[in-house]
Motif scaffolding. Structure first.
Motif, PDB file in Angstrom:
ATOM      1  N   TRP A  24       0.829  -1.211   0.000  1.00  0.00           N
ATOM      2  CA  TRP A  24       0.000   0.000   0.000  1.00  0.00           C
ATOM      3  C   TRP A  24       0.859   1.255   0.000  1.00  0.00           C
ATOM      4  O   TRP A  24       0.562   2.237  -0.684  1.00  0.00           O
ATOM      5  N   LEU A  25       1.988   1.184   0.725  1.00  0.00           N
ATOM      6  CA  LEU A  25       2.880   2.336   0.804  1.00  0.00           C
ATOM      7  C   LEU A  25       3.631   2.555  -0.502  1.00  0.00           C
ATOM      8  O   LEU A  25       4.113   3.656  -0.763  1.00  0.00           O
ATOM      9  N   GLY A  26       3.746   1.500  -1.326  1.00  0.00           N
ATOM     10  CA  GLY A  26       4.453   1.616  -2.594  1.00  0.00           C
ATOM     11  C   GLY A  26       5.842   1.013  -2.578  1.00  0.00           C
ATOM     12  O   GLY A  26       6.669   1.324  -3.441  1.00  0.00           O
ATOM     13  N   LEU A  27       6.111   0.128  -1.615  1.00  0.00           N
ATOM     14  CA  LEU A  27       7.417  -0.520  -1.515  1.00  0.00           C
ATOM     15  C   LEU A  27       7.337  -1.898  -2.159  1.00  0.00           C
ATOM     16  O   LEU A  27       6.483  -2.715  -1.807  1.00  0.00           O
ATOM     17  N   ASP A  28       8.229  -2.179  -3.091  1.00  0.00           N
ATOM     18  CA  ASP A  28       8.245  -3.463  -3.773  1.00  0.00           C
ATOM     19  C   ASP A  28       9.517  -4.225  -3.425  1.00  0.00           C
ATOM     20  O   ASP A  28      10.527  -3.636  -3.006  1.00  0.00           O
ATOM     21  N   PHE A  29       9.475  -5.547  -3.616  1.00  0.00           N
ATOM     22  CA  PHE A  29      10.591  -6.419  -3.266  1.00  0.00           C
ATOM     23  C   PHE A  29      10.832  -7.414  -4.397  1.00  0.00           C
ATOM     24  O   PHE A  29       9.917  -7.743  -5.145  1.00  0.00           O
ATOM     25  N   ASP A  30      12.065  -7.871  -4.489  1.00  0.00           N
ATOM     26  CA  ASP A  30      12.442  -8.801  -5.552  1.00  0.00           C
ATOM     27  C   ASP A  30      12.265 -10.259  -5.148  1.00  0.00           C
ATOM     28  O   ASP A  30      12.244 -11.141  -6.011  1.00  0.00           O
ATOM     29  N   GLU A  31      12.154 -10.505  -3.869  1.00  0.00           N
ATOM     30  CA  GLU A  31      11.982 -11.878  -3.377  1.00  0.00           C
ATOM     31  C   GLU A  31      11.269 -11.817  -2.032  1.00  0.00           C
ATOM     32  O   GLU A  31      11.463 -10.877  -1.255  1.00  0.00           O
TER      33      GLU A  31
END
Length: 308
Positions: A63-70
């Protein structure tokens, strides 16, 4: 070799401002250097961790806009933690110890993290026939003697003789759960983590983790320990202080991001913004080093610098 970073929240409660401030700083650090970013949900404690909390934390991060690769759920890595225990047993570093927390407290020697140091009184004990798996007692790891000097990019002195300052750590609890100190080292090593960005409250444990890395033959990452967000009474914001979306000023993700940016010193005012906007101007020199006391009242944000 490309950099690998991670954000590793415990799933013992919903996210709060401190959780999301740490997540934002880890994300900005990783994305500013083109590093791979791992989300590791630390859920080893069977008494306190809940899948619902893990889902809520993930939802708040997205929701905050933080993405992760794994994405990794730590409890799925039990076989790797067991293999690390086998390696520690092979080098003679494990022993059973039933010393209680009350007995450690009664020793009366303070540890650098504010708790009490264990005096290694059971170091001479041997594992039972069948090894660590056959023991019904907690298992500790006998740390190497000497000073360890992990590197902190922010200039924090992490030098410590952990076997003395903290005492040998429990690596497997009485209930069979593996400890944070073991799992964090094993999982960072397996993910190839080269950079660890986390709150300053974990700094006193870094030398213990360096000692375990040495025992297990794992490389040591570079650390950066950042400020903490504190409640008005002075303690660190905790899971008990309310979910992030329930806080004032969290009516939208940009509003909360602006609040977080102001809390950590990236912006002078809590004006709405996105993580991507912060990324364009991110530099660690702009992040305040002093802990901040956070007060959210009547829809307004108040920040003061801690005397710590």
């Amino acid at each position: 070799m490309s950099a690998v970073c991670r954000f590793a929240p415990s799933t013992t409660g919903p996210a709060h401002l401190g959780t999301l401030a740490a997540a934002l700083l880890a994300w900005l650090d990783a994305r500013s250097r083109g590093a791979r970013l791992v989300l590791r949900l630390e859920d080893l404690d069977p008494d306190r961790c809940r899948p619902a909390f893990a889902r809520a934390i993930e939802e708040d991060l997205a929701w905050l806009g933080l993405d992760f690769d794994e994405r990794v759920e730590q409890h799925t890595r039990r076989a790797h933690h067991e293999a690390a225990m086998d390696r520690l047993e092979a080098v003679g570093a494990l022993y059973p110890c039933s010393t209680t927390r009350e007995e450690v407290r009664a020793i009366g020697r303070r540890a650098p993290d504010g708790g009490f140091a264990y005096d290694n009184r059971a170091r001479g004990r041997a594992l039972p026939p069948g090894g660590w798996r056959a023991s019904v007692e907690p298992i500790r790891a006998r740390l190497p003697d000497g000073v360890f000097r992990p590197v902190d990019e922010g200039g924090l002195d992490l030098s410590q003789e952990p076997a003395v300052a903290m005492g040998d750590p429990v690596v497997r609890r009485r209930d069979g759960a593996f400890s944070y100190q073991l799992a964090v080292v094993v999982d960072d090593g397996a993910a190839g983590v080269t950079r660890v960005v986390r709150g300053r409250d974990i700094a006193p444990s870094t030398a213990t983790q360096a000692a375990l890395q040495a025992l297990l033959g794992l490389p040591a990452p570079v650390y950066r320990h950042h400020l903490l967000l504190l409640e008005e009474r002075g303690g660190k914001l905790a899971k008990t202080h309310g979910a992030a979306r329930g806080a004032a000023l969290a009516s939208s993700a940009p509003a909360l991001t602006g609040t977080l940016a102001c809390c950590v010193g990236l912006r002078d005012r809590p004006d709405p913004c996105t993580p991507a906007e912060l990324l364009r101007e991110f530099d660690w020199s702009r992040v305040t080093t002093a802990d901040r006391v956070v007060s959210l009242r009547d829809g307004s944000l108040k920040l003061t610098t801690s005397g710590r």
